[in-house]
Design a protein around this motif. Structure first.
Motif, PDB file in Angstrom:
ATOM      1  N   GLY A  24      30.105  52.298  53.036  1.00 50.36           N
ATOM      2  CA  GLY A  24      30.689  53.477  53.431  1.00 50.36           C
ATOM      3  C   GLY A  24      31.920  53.646  52.466  1.00 50.36           C
ATOM      4  N   VAL A  25      31.526  54.361  51.230  1.00 52.01           N
ATOM      5  CA  VAL A  25      32.694  54.525  50.228  1.00 52.01           C
ATOM      6  C   VAL A  25      33.706  55.324  50.667  1.00 52.01           C
ATOM      7  CG1 VAL A  25      32.907  55.112  47.833  1.00 52.01           C
ATOM      8  CG2 VAL A  25      30.725  53.716  48.187  1.00 52.01           C
ATOM      9  N   SER A  26      33.291  56.685  51.097  1.00 53.02           N
ATOM     10  CA  SER A  26      34.362  57.572  51.637  1.00 53.02           C
ATOM     11  C   SER A  26      35.076  56.673  52.478  1.00 53.02           C
ATOM     12  CB  SER A  26      34.034  59.090  51.561  1.00 53.02           C
ATOM     13  OG  SER A  26      32.722  58.933  52.432  1.00 53.02           O
ATOM     14  N   ARG A  27      34.267  56.418  53.708  1.00 54.27           N
ATOM     15  CA  ARG A  27      34.949  55.987  54.699  1.00 54.27           C
ATOM     16  C   ARG A  27      36.281  54.789  54.443  1.00 54.27           C
ATOM     17  NH1 ARG A  27      31.412  53.683  59.771  1.00 54.27           N
ATOM     18  NH2 ARG A  27      31.460  55.818  60.307  1.00 54.27           N
ATOM     19  N   LEU A  28      35.938  53.781  53.336  1.00 50.52           N
ATOM     20  CA  LEU A  28      36.685  52.923  52.798  1.00 50.52           C
ATOM     21  C   LEU A  28      38.059  53.449  52.604  1.00 50.52           C
ATOM     22  CD1 LEU A  28      34.166  50.551  50.783  1.00 50.52           C
ATOM     23  CD2 LEU A  28      35.751  49.780  52.630  1.00 50.52           C
ATOM     24  N   VAL A  29      38.248  54.576  51.870  1.00 53.86           N
ATOM     25  CA  VAL A  29      39.529  55.207  51.707  1.00 53.86           C
ATOM     26  C   VAL A  29      40.458  55.344  53.232  1.00 53.86           C
ATOM     27  CG1 VAL A  29      40.657  57.069  50.858  1.00 53.86           C
ATOM     28  CG2 VAL A  29      38.453  56.539  49.875  1.00 53.86           C
ATOM     29  N   GLY A  52      36.990  47.745  65.537  1.00 56.77           N
ATOM     30  CA  GLY A  52      36.717  47.663  64.309  1.00 56.77           C
ATOM     31  C   GLY A  52      36.135  48.674  63.565  1.00 56.77           C
ATOM     32  N   ILE A  53      36.452  49.018  62.150  1.00 56.44           N
ATOM     33  CA  ILE A  53      35.870  50.020  61.395  1.00 56.44           C
ATOM     34  C   ILE A  53      34.789  49.210  60.742  1.00 56.44           C
ATOM     35  CG2 ILE A  53      36.237  51.601  59.582  1.00 56.44           C
ATOM     36  CD1 ILE A  53      39.192  51.213  60.301  1.00 56.44           C
ATOM     37  N   GLU A  54      33.312  50.214  60.841  1.00 58.67           N
ATOM     38  CA  GLU A  54      32.264  49.500  60.307  1.00 58.67           C
ATOM     39  C   GLU A  54      32.344  49.920  58.775  1.00 58.67           C
ATOM     40  OE1 GLU A  54      28.502  50.958  61.759  1.00 58.67           O
ATOM     41  OE2 GLU A  54      27.660  50.817  59.629  1.00 58.67           O
ATOM     42  N   VAL A  55      32.574  49.153  57.796  1.00 58.05           N
ATOM     43  CA  VAL A  55      32.556  49.683  56.367  1.00 58.05           C
ATOM     44  C   VAL A  55      31.314  49.334  55.636  1.00 58.05           C
ATOM     45  CG1 VAL A  55      35.158  49.861  56.130  1.00 58.05           C
ATOM     46  CG2 VAL A  55      33.923  47.561  55.746  1.00 58.05           C
ATOM     47  N   GLY A  56      30.359  48.487  56.203  1.00 59.67           N
ATOM     48  CA  GLY A  56      29.215  48.419  55.682  1.00 59.67           C
ATOM     49  C   GLY A  56      28.155  47.923  56.534  1.00 59.67           C
ATOM     50  N   GLN A  57      26.863  47.927  56.319  1.00 61.39           N
ATOM     51  CA  GLN A  57      25.849  47.498  57.196  1.00 61.39           C
ATOM     52  C   GLN A  57      24.610  46.958  56.283  1.00 61.39           C
ATOM     53  OE1 GLN A  57      24.779  49.542  60.768  1.00 61.39           O
ATOM     54  NE2 GLN A  57      23.547  47.690  61.243  1.00 61.39           N
ATOM     55  N   ILE A  58      24.046  45.820  56.520  1.00 65.84           N
ATOM     56  CA  ILE A  58      22.807  45.473  55.790  1.00 65.84           C
ATOM     57  C   ILE A  58      21.661  45.226  56.783  1.00 65.84           C
ATOM     58  CG2 ILE A  58      24.192  44.431  53.866  1.00 65.84           C
ATOM     59  CD1 ILE A  58      23.984  41.718  55.142  1.00 65.84           C
ATOM     60  N   PHE A  59      20.655  45.392  56.445  1.00 64.10           N
ATOM     61  CA  PHE A  59      19.387  45.549  57.143  1.00 64.10           C
ATOM     62  C   PHE A  59      18.169  44.656  56.369  1.00 64.10           C
ATOM     63  CE2 PHE A  59      21.404  49.212  57.806  1.00 64.10           C
ATOM     64  CZ  PHE A  59      21.321  49.558  59.464  1.00 64.10           C
ATOM     65  N   TYR A  60      17.573  43.744  57.106  1.00 66.37           N
ATOM     66  CA  TYR A  60      16.206  43.390  56.659  1.00 66.37           C
ATOM     67  C   TYR A  60      15.198  43.999  57.684  1.00 66.37           C
ATOM     68  CZ  TYR A  60      11.890  40.619  56.375  1.00 66.37           C
ATOM     69  OH  TYR A  60      10.626  39.932  56.467  1.00 66.37           O
ATOM     70  N   PHE A  61      14.222  44.832  57.075  1.00 72.67           N
ATOM     71  CA  PHE A  61      13.169  45.433  58.128  1.00 72.67           C
ATOM     72  C   PHE A  61      11.831  44.972  57.830  1.00 72.67           C
ATOM     73  CE2 PHE A  61      15.336  48.698  55.258  1.00 72.67           C
ATOM     74  CZ  PHE A  61      14.108  48.773  54.352  1.00 72.67           C
ATOM     75  N   GLN A 116      27.469  64.732  65.769  1.00 76.84           N
ATOM     76  CA  GLN A 116      27.719  65.640  66.876  1.00 76.84           C
ATOM     77  C   GLN A 116      29.381  65.748  66.976  1.00 76.84           C
ATOM     78  OE1 GLN A 116      25.974  64.380  70.710  1.00 76.84           O
ATOM     79  NE2 GLN A 116      26.151  66.890  71.278  1.00 76.84           N
ATOM     80  N   ARG A 117      30.051  64.562  66.591  1.00 78.63           N
ATOM     81  CA  ARG A 117      31.585  64.710  66.851  1.00 78.63           C
ATOM     82  C   ARG A 117      32.117  64.124  65.524  1.00 78.63           C
ATOM     83  NH1 ARG A 117      35.415  61.976  71.109  1.00 78.63           N
ATOM     84  NH2 ARG A 117      37.129  63.532  70.502  1.00 78.63           N
ATOM     85  N   PRO A 118      32.163  64.762  64.416  1.00 79.64           N
ATOM     86  CA  PRO A 118      32.697  64.545  63.159  1.00 79.64           C
ATOM     87  C   PRO A 118      34.280  64.105  63.562  1.00 79.64           C
ATOM     88  CG  PRO A 118      32.146  66.746  62.946  1.00 79.64           C
ATOM     89  CD  PRO A 118      31.736  66.121  64.213  1.00 79.64           C
ATOM     90  N   ARG A 119      34.942  63.182  63.275  1.00 75.04           N
ATOM     91  CA  ARG A 119      36.602  63.063  63.485  1.00 75.04           C
ATOM     92  C   ARG A 119      36.856  62.010  62.736  1.00 75.04           C
ATOM     93  NH1 ARG A 119      37.558  60.147  69.300  1.00 75.04           N
ATOM     94  NH2 ARG A 119      36.211  58.357  68.992  1.00 75.04           N
ATOM     95  N   PHE A 120      38.300  61.989  62.869  1.00 71.63           N
ATOM     96  CA  PHE A 120      39.031  60.908  61.949  1.00 71.63           C
ATOM     97  C   PHE A 120      39.086  61.154  60.488  1.00 71.63           C
ATOM     98  CE2 PHE A 120      38.495  57.782  65.904  1.00 71.63           C
ATOM     99  CZ  PHE A 120      39.355  58.614  66.759  1.00 71.63           C
ATOM    100  N   GLY A 121      38.922  62.426  59.995  1.00 70.87           N
ATOM    101  CA  GLY A 121      38.826  62.728  58.806  1.00 70.87           C
ATOM    102  C   GLY A 121      37.560  61.826  57.978  1.00 70.87           C
ATOM    103  N   VAL A 122      37.896  61.160  56.854  1.00 71.42           N
ATOM    104  CA  VAL A 122      36.770  60.468  56.210  1.00 71.42           C
ATOM    105  C   VAL A 122      35.883  59.324  57.032  1.00 71.42           C
ATOM    106  CG1 VAL A 122      37.722  61.051  53.986  1.00 71.42           C
ATOM    107  CG2 VAL A 122      38.029  59.027  55.002  1.00 71.42           C
ATOM    108  N   MET A 123      36.600  59.108  58.034  1.00 74.40           N
ATOM    109  CA  MET A 123      35.911  57.793  58.887  1.00 74.40           C
ATOM    110  C   MET A 123      34.750  58.227  59.460  1.00 74.40           C
ATOM    111  SD  MET A 123      37.756  55.233  58.970  1.00 74.40           S
ATOM    112  CE  MET A 123      39.333  54.544  58.891  1.00 74.40           C
ATOM    113  N   ARG A 124      34.565  59.228  60.153  1.00 78.65           N
ATOM    114  CA  ARG A 124      33.359  59.879  60.529  1.00 78.65           C
ATOM    115  C   ARG A 124      32.899  61.500  60.172  1.00 78.65           C
ATOM    116  NH1 ARG A 124      31.104  60.759  66.444  1.00 78.65           N
ATOM    117  NH2 ARG A 124      32.332  58.835  66.799  1.00 78.65           N
TER     118      ARG A 124
END
Ligand code: 5CA
Length: 439
Positions: free
Chosen positions: A319-324, A280-289, A143-151
């Motif tokens: 988030g490969v591009s977010r990591l930049v 903080g910036i979430e650069v990755g997330q892992i799930f067990y479902f 809904q609100r892309p922002r902060f460049g590659v972050m979101r």
């Protein structure tokens, strides 16, 4: 690479639309161009960094036993109807129709598709464990892309999917990814803290977000400061051995995102002086479902006793591009970016401080050739800009090593070596410079 022949569109002014420093610096350093809201073209300098990050992610996934494949960006809607997520995903999903009016979507994630691939081929528990991953563009109509590659809306993600015969085995697969993530982010010069997290639309009841602390981050977090000093496993970590001591060490210290934060527990477990409430910036997330997708999509294997059992799954995103952007947030000063060596677009930049002066040109050419022959990535500033402008550009784009070559030093056979990270300068004999700069 000779800067005179490169494509590095540096911006002199601060772009108004950029609210945070990483976005501002990416635009100013000619790394990125916005093509639509949340959709970017990666210009050559940005593209180099993106590829470096991608390669570190790949190496650490492979080390942990995950296997790379590549799935398409477009997926059939019918596949998502099987899991029930076609409707559940809502307006974040970009829905498309082809010329035959078949409904497609631009994948926001790939649990359904990988489950479809898995069930087509794997029939027995003997083929498990299995972890498949790809590094592919995703689309989420934020809904609100922002902060460049972050979101962004279109962004590059590494997503891995594990398949196991039961919960105990699935937790081992989860632990492998947990450790691989600790290593991945540390290699990029980042301190990313695993924090207990909500599972959201992916589902399940066990999840960690890997978070880089930053005031500009979008996630509120609570943690015990001790978590910042825990050791990251080295490259000899045995992924087939028992990883539980590492996981215990990292998960026994309080660290949680605001969504799952428990105030009472925090206050009883964490001494006041150690409490850290920040963003903080979430650069990755892992799930067990568990069996969420295998139940709905009938991904069963024959177990040891011959009966059909649904597999236990997990998924693991980076988030490969977010990591930049995250790396720039963590590594910059007033003059520009300070790339950690592992992800730098070039290792060395040579600044010719008197372009057109025969001796200076010759010295630069010689050093450029020597470094290139040693396999070092070099950006040679051979433009006719003034020395001051060259210094400013070099600091802005953040290459770890600058070599300043000018007539004054050369009169004594010397060049100046500047380290971007701490600004320290050293005078080095031209003849020794290449050997010093090779990794
Ligand atoms: N299927 C799971 C794991 S593979 C999944 O999609 N997880 S996720 O939603 O957490 O996304 C994985 C990572 O992608 C996030 O940790 C974040 O770093 C990155 N990411 C998510 N949304 C965006 C976005 N809009 N822009 C940039 N990066 C994003």
């Amino acid at each position: 690479m000779r800067l005179s022949r490169y494509f590095l569109p540096i911006l002199k002014e601060n772009p108004k639309e950029a609210e945070i420093v990483s976005h501002r610096l990416m635009l100013r350093a000619g790394m990125l161009r916005q093509e639509a809201a949340g959709i970017y073209a990666w210009l050559p300098l940005g593209h180099r960094v993106l590829k470096k990050i991608e390669q570190i992610v790949r190496e650490e996934q492979n080390r942990a036993g995950a296997i790379e494949l590549l799935m398409p960006t477009l997926q059939l809607a019918d596949l998502w109807r099987e899991s029930g997520r076609y409707d559940a995903y809502g307006p974040e999903m970009l829905r498309i129709a082809d010329r035959h009016k078949r409904e497609l979507l631009y994948g926001p994630t790939n649990e359904e598709m990988i489950t479809e691939i898995f069930r087509a081929y794997v029939k027995s528990y003997k083929s498990l464990p299995l972890n498949l991953y790809h590094i592919q563009w995703k689309f989420r109509d934020e809904q609100r892309p922002r902060f460049g590659v972050m979101r962004g809306r279109e962004f590059l993600m590494k997503d891995a999917y594990s398949f196991d015969v039961d919960e105990a085995a699935a937790r081992k697969s989860y632990n492998k990814m947990f450790v691989a993530y600790l290593r991945t982010f540390a290699r990029m010069g980042l301190k990313a803290i695993p924090m207990r997290a909500e599972t959201g639309p992916i589902g399940g009841d066990l999840s960690h977000e890997f978070i880089v602390l930053a005031e500009t981050g979008e996630s509120g977090v609570y943690c015990d400061k001790d978590v910042l000093n825990l050791p990251v496993p080295d490259q000899n970590v045995d992924y087939d051995g028992d990883l539980t001591p590492i996981i215990k060490q990292w998960t026994s210290v309080y660290a949680a995102t605001e969504d799952v934060h428990e105030a009472a527990r925090y206050e009883s477990e964490v001494p006041e002086a150690n409490r850290l409430q920040t963003r903080g910036i979430e650069v990755g997330q892992i799930f067990y479902f568990g069996t969420k997708y295998s139940d709905s999509m009938k991904a069963n294997v024959a177990g040891p006793d011959g009966t059909d059992t649904p597999i236990h799954g997990g998924s693991y995103g980076v988030g490969v591009s977010r990591l930049v952007g995250a790396i720039i947030e963590a590594c910059h000063d007033d003059n520009g970016i300070i790339w950690p060596e592992e992800v730098a677009p070039f290792r060395v930049t040579i600044l010719n401080l008197k372009q057109g002066d025969a001796a200076t040109d010759a010295a630069c050419e010689q050093l450029y050739k020597e470094l290139t022959a040693k396999g070092v990535d070099v950006l040679y500033d051979d433009t006719d800009q003034r020395a001051g402008a060259k210094f400013a550009t070099a600091d802005l784009i953040g290459i770890p090593w600058q070599v300043h070559v000018g007539p004054r030093g050369l009169a004594e056979g010397k060049i100046e070596l500047k380290r971007r990270s701490d600004g320290s300068k050293e005078s080095v004999a031209l003849a020794e410079a290449a050997a010093r700069l090779a990794p």
